[in-house]
Design a protein around this motif. Structure first.
Motif, short mmCIF file in Angstrom:
data_model
loop_
_atom_site.label_atom_id
_atom_site.label_comp_id
_atom_site.label_asym_id
_atom_site.label_seq_id
_atom_site.Cartn_x
_atom_site.Cartn_y
_atom_site.Cartn_z
N PRO A 46 -10.33 -5.18 8.75
CA PRO A 46 -9.03 -5.60 9.29
C PRO A 46 -7.92 -4.56 9.20
O PRO A 46 -6.80 -4.83 9.62
CB PRO A 46 -8.68 -6.80 8.40
N ASN A 47 -8.19 -3.39 8.63
CA ASN A 47 -7.13 -2.41 8.42
C ASN A 47 -7.38 -1.12 9.20
O ASN A 47 -8.51 -0.71 9.39
CB ASN A 47 -7.00 -2.08 6.93
N ALA A 48 -6.30 -0.50 9.61
CA ALA A 48 -6.39 0.73 10.40
C ALA A 48 -6.62 1.94 9.51
O ALA A 48 -6.21 1.97 8.35
CB ALA A 48 -5.12 0.92 11.23
N GLN A 49 -7.30 2.95 10.08
CA GLN A 49 -7.47 4.23 9.38
C GLN A 49 -6.18 5.02 9.49
O GLN A 49 -5.51 5.00 10.51
CB GLN A 49 -8.63 5.00 10.01
N ASN A 50 -5.86 5.77 8.43
CA ASN A 50 -4.61 6.52 8.45
C ASN A 50 -4.85 7.91 7.86
O ASN A 50 -4.90 8.08 6.65
CB ASN A 50 -3.53 5.77 7.65
N ILE A 51 -5.03 8.90 8.73
CA ILE A 51 -5.21 10.28 8.30
C ILE A 51 -4.07 11.11 8.90
O ILE A 51 -3.88 11.13 10.11
CB ILE A 51 -6.56 10.84 8.77
N ARG A 52 -3.32 11.79 8.05
CA ARG A 52 -2.18 12.57 8.53
C ARG A 52 -2.49 14.07 8.59
O ARG A 52 -2.02 14.76 9.48
CB ARG A 52 -0.96 12.33 7.63
N PHE A 53 -3.27 14.54 7.63
CA PHE A 53 -3.61 15.96 7.62
C PHE A 53 -5.05 16.10 7.14
O PHE A 53 -5.42 15.57 6.11
CB PHE A 53 -2.68 16.74 6.69
N ASP A 54 -5.87 16.79 7.94
CA ASP A 54 -7.26 16.99 7.59
C ASP A 54 -7.37 18.35 6.91
O ASP A 54 -7.24 19.40 7.54
CB ASP A 54 -8.15 16.95 8.85
N THR A 55 -7.60 18.34 5.59
CA THR A 55 -7.63 19.58 4.83
C THR A 55 -8.85 20.43 5.16
O THR A 55 -8.82 21.66 5.05
CB THR A 55 -7.63 19.29 3.32
N LYS A 56 -9.93 19.78 5.60
CA LYS A 56 -11.17 20.52 5.90
C LYS A 56 -10.95 21.48 7.06
O LYS A 56 -11.41 22.63 7.04
CB LYS A 56 -12.27 19.52 6.26
N ILE A 57 -10.23 21.02 8.09
CA ILE A 57 -9.99 21.88 9.25
C ILE A 57 -8.54 22.38 9.29
O ILE A 57 -8.11 22.99 10.25
CB ILE A 57 -10.32 21.15 10.57
N ARG A 58 -7.79 22.06 8.24
CA ARG A 58 -6.41 22.55 8.08
C ARG A 58 -5.57 22.24 9.32
O ARG A 58 -4.96 23.11 9.90
CB ARG A 58 -6.41 24.06 7.80
N MET A 59 -5.52 20.97 9.69
CA MET A 59 -4.83 20.61 10.93
C MET A 59 -4.10 19.28 10.76
O MET A 59 -4.64 18.32 10.19
CB MET A 59 -5.84 20.48 12.08
#
Length: 818
Positions: free
Chosen positions: A244-257
């Motif tokens: 029931p909850n949305a994913q929330n990614i602001r900065f992906d450290t793996k690809i530095r973006m």
């Protein structure tokens, strides 16, 4: 026109002066040809190279001008202003036959042709400032030079007084960028015409035919668990599956973006339905509507984000009590246009659903619904025509016939029933998958039919739409027909959804046994299939495989489920070893390349972007040599810009201007931006890809391709098979090496040859990227456009090759005898 007249007067003055002085070639170039190139044809100083060194047959010579951009180049051979003797050759198009080449002009044409060929340039021009002759110096379509034609403008009078538009339309800068030379000299704008794709001749996985035996024995259960079949599950089971909850990614450290978020497409207040508090308020508003006021909602979301799943969640979980208690006068009528057919009018399709709902609910009961709905009509008949009948049975028969006639016709019966209940019940008509209908015109008809019926019957309305569909229609009278409230579905965590689907799979295969023949010929027996589901789950979740699916699906849950099915079917080798290791409590690490291969190729034996979830960044499909890597060039710049923490997007106008500066026509940039969005590498935060240039941001998928997959062995090898190879030498090498690979039986030796093939491919990509990069550096574009993508990654690629070879030696080398 005044500016043109001034330029013409200036040029005629220069010509008069040059002729009176019997000027030499250098003066003609400096005073006249330079002026025409810049003031008439709009070539920029940075486009023009002069005295370019050409070496042929051990003799050094110099080409007078090279007009060069990222997409094209023209050799211009300049002569002194004295007139050429044209003889019989004064027509517009002149065949480059032997007789013509023996003339004075023809001799200059041969000279320019040889310079162009020595520099690898396709077009050339001979001019003395007054006469201009433009021709193809070399071709790639099996047409010989002598069978080609050039275009002649024999004088400035002819150019300025008669053929000015034709002259500038052929060779001015903007026309050349848009393909004018190719179109007029070749008959088409494209210069890639052969089927130079390895997929037409070879398959990298021709030796892979056996499916995963786990999938073979549990295919029905796997398809059920990783598809939309779960929508038919009962409320309890469905509730356990729903995230029931949305994913929330602001900065992906793996690809530095920075991972940019899409804007809300609705300008009005929007309820975020994947937030618990907002969702509860939304449900409460639907459920507690005691005054039976009419409500209308539009729920928007991206492709595959879970809009349909949310509707089922509302129905099966949040509104279950209301729907199960008929005394609540609450009705939920879901209409899915995936079930519609081309032959059925939309109004009839909707009415058929409403009619079926009446039949299967208390709305079809005599005393509760039918008699009250027809009460006024019945009373009117009894006071009127039926008053003459004394027999009550006969009166009832006539009333029954009246209702039955409406029932058979459907629409009058439906309308009376729903209109009667409109102010006594909360009746919702839920319309889903309108945008599965491809035609905009048909979507408009469907909107019109749905809204007309909802308004006519006084029903509450909920419409689910893709955000792109809403944008196309938001200013239409159809949308403005209601005072809508808006809800937004944000996609949940892909890995969270997959985890629950694996738990479901484990439950439904409990107690199933099967056996299969292992790779070494031994028979393997699995007593309880649920025990091996843990192996499958472990191979995906918390591993590189799961991360690949998460990123490559790019928030499309439907696509993530499909990728998982493809992986379980095709991406799992050495199954018996995995089962044995798992049974012994050891972790079996699946080779990541096998998972990536299964995700990229799917059910096909060779990669083709038309059938893959992953688009080919190594071929823009423009059929133009120098723009083949335009897709990757744009994507790389956007990913580089997104490394800034303040990044919110890159303006489309900015992209177009930078590329126009280096020599890429606006139409090609637009075309590639559209494809990048369609393939989920870029997205527009406002969700639009139209003539109105938008802001663009790279998706995590786009960042992953540029920062990681670019040097991935499996990624490179698969995309290579669907990439056009324009260079003759590279094409021959790739074909020969591919034959060698197919003939080689030794696995370790085969890996060495495959590495060799990718080295050739990488060299070709580097060369293809070079014109775009060199022009960006030359014209000092911002830094995100100027990094040497292939040069910077060559060391990483060599590390990849070393790792692949070590893995092959570890897995396939025979142990040495002691």
């Amino acid at each position: 026109m005044e500016e043109l007249a001034t330029t013409k007067q200036k040029i005629y003055g220069i010509v008069k002066s040059l002729k009176s002085d019997n000027a030499n070639e250098a003066e003609t170039r400096f005073k006249l040809i330079d002026t025409i190139l810049k003031d008439v044809l709009n070539w920029e100083t940075k486009d023009i190279d002069v005295e370019k060194h050409v070496r042929e047959d051990n003799v050094s010579t110099f080409a007078d001008y090279i007009l060069k951009t990222a997409n094209t180049a023209i050799v211009v051979e300049a002569k002194r202003i004295s007139n050429f003797a044209l003889g019989d050759y004064n027509q517009r198009k002149i065949l480059l036959g032997r007789r013509f080449l023996e003339t004075e002009l023809g001799s200059a044409v041969v000279q320019a042709r040889d310079y162009a060929r020595g520099l690898g340039i396709d077009f050339a021009c001979v001019t003395n400032g007054v006469l201009w002759f433009i021709f193809p110096a070399q071709r790639h379509d099996q047409v010989s030079f002598n069978d080609s034609s050039g275009i002649l403008f024999s004088s400035l009078d002819e150019i300025f007084d008669t053929y000015y538009s034709e002259f500038t339309g052929l060779i001015n800068r903007s026309s050349v960028l848009a393909g004018s030379l190719e179109l007029n000299l070749y008959g088409r704008a494209e210069n890639q015409i052969d089927q130079r794709h390895l997929k037409s001749f070879f398959s990298p996985y021709s030796n892979i035919s056996k499916d995963n035996p786990i999938y073979e024995n549990l295919s029905n259960q796997i398809v059920t668990s990783f598809s939309e079949k779960v929508l038919s599950f009962d409320a309890e089971e469905f509730s356990r599956l729903y995230v029931p909850n949305a994913q929330n990614i602001r900065f992906d450290t793996k690809i530095r973006m920075t991972v940019s978020k899409r804007d809300t497409v609705v300008s009005k207040k929007t309820t975020r339905l994947m937030k618990a508090k907002d969702r509860e308020r939304f449900v409460e508003k639907i459920a507690i509507n005691n005054d039976f006021s009419k409500l209308a909602f539009i729920i928007v979301g991206t492709v595959g984000c879970g809009k349909t799943t949310f509707l089922h969640y509302l129905e099966k979980v949040k509104l279950q009590d209301l729907l199960s208690d008929k005394s609540n006068n609450f009705h939920w009528i879901r209409i899915d246009f995936l079930e519609s057919t081309k032959d059925t009018p939309y109004t009839k399709f909707i009415y058929d659903h409403l009619f079926k709902y009446i039949q299967n609910s208390n709305l079809g009961e005599k005393d509760y619904s039918i008699l009250p709905a027809y009460s006024e009509e019945i009373e009117s008949l009894k006071r009127g025509p039926l008053a003459f009948l004394s027999d009550e049975n006969e009166k009832n028969r006539e009333i029954s016939n009246l209702i039955l006639a409406d029932y058979k016709e459907k629409s009058p019966y439906i309308e009376k029933i729903f209109k009667y209940h409109a102010d006594k019940s909360n009746i919702y008509i839920i319309v889903d998958n309108i945008d599965q209908i491809e035609s905009d015109e048909k979507q408009g008809e469907l909107f019109s039919a749905t809204l007309s019926i909802a308004r006519k019957l006084d029903l509450n309305l909920i419409i689910c739409l893709r955000q792109s569909t809403y944008i196309r229609n938001r200013n239409s009278p159809l949308i403005n027909a209601y005072d809508y409230e808006y809800g937004q579905i944000d996609p949940p965590s892909v890995l969270g959804v997959l985890s629950k689907r694996f738990d479901l799979l484990s439950a439904i295969v409990e107690g199933i046994s099967f056996s299969f023949i292992a790779e070494n010929g031994a028979k393997v027996k699995v007593e309880n299939a649920s025990e091996v589901i843990g192996l499958l789950k472990e191979s995906v979740l918390g591993s590189e495989v799961g991360r690949q699916i998460d990123i490559l699906a790019s928030e499309d849950l439907r696509l993530a489920l499909r990728m998982t099915r493809d992986f379980l079917e095709k991406g799992y080798s050495n199954t018996s070893q995995g089962i044995q290791s798992y049974a012994e409590g050891k972790k079996y690490i699946l080779p990541r390349h096998e998972a990536l291969r299964a995700i990229i190729v799917g059910n096909h034996t060779v990669y083709d972007e038309n059938y893959s979830a992953v688009g080919n960044v190594f071929d823009s499909k423009l059929s133009i040599h120098n723009l083949q890597l335009l897709k990757l060039f744009i994507l790389n710049a956007c990913v580089n810009r997104a490394t800034l923490s303040s990044f919110e997007g890159i303006d489309g106008d900015e992209i177009i201007e930078h590329l126009k500066n280096i020599g890429v026509a606006k139409k090609y940039t637009r075309q590639v931006l559209k494809v990048l969005c369609a393939q989920r590498y870029l997205f527009t935060p406002s969700h639009t890809v139209s003539e109105d240039i938008a802001m663009y941001a790279p998706s995590r998928l786009g960042g992953y391709v540029v920062r990681e997959l670019l040097v991935d062995f499996t990624f490179l090898e698969n995309l290579m098979f669907d990439t056009y190879i324009s260079d003759d030498e590279t094409w021959q090498n790739l074909k020969e090496i591919s034959h060698e690979i197919e003939s080689e039986k030794n696995i370790i030796r085969k890996i060495d040859i495959r590495v060799k093939r990718i080295r050739f491919f990488w060299k070709y990509l580097t060369k293809s990227y070079s014109p775009l990069l060199s022009e960006s550096l030359k014209r000092t574009l911002p830094s995100e456009w100027c990094n040497d993508l292939f040069g910077d990654n060559t060391v990483s690629l060599e590390s990849t090759f070393s790792r692949v070879k070590r893995s092959a030696n570890r897995n396939y080398s025979k142990p040495k005898r002691s």
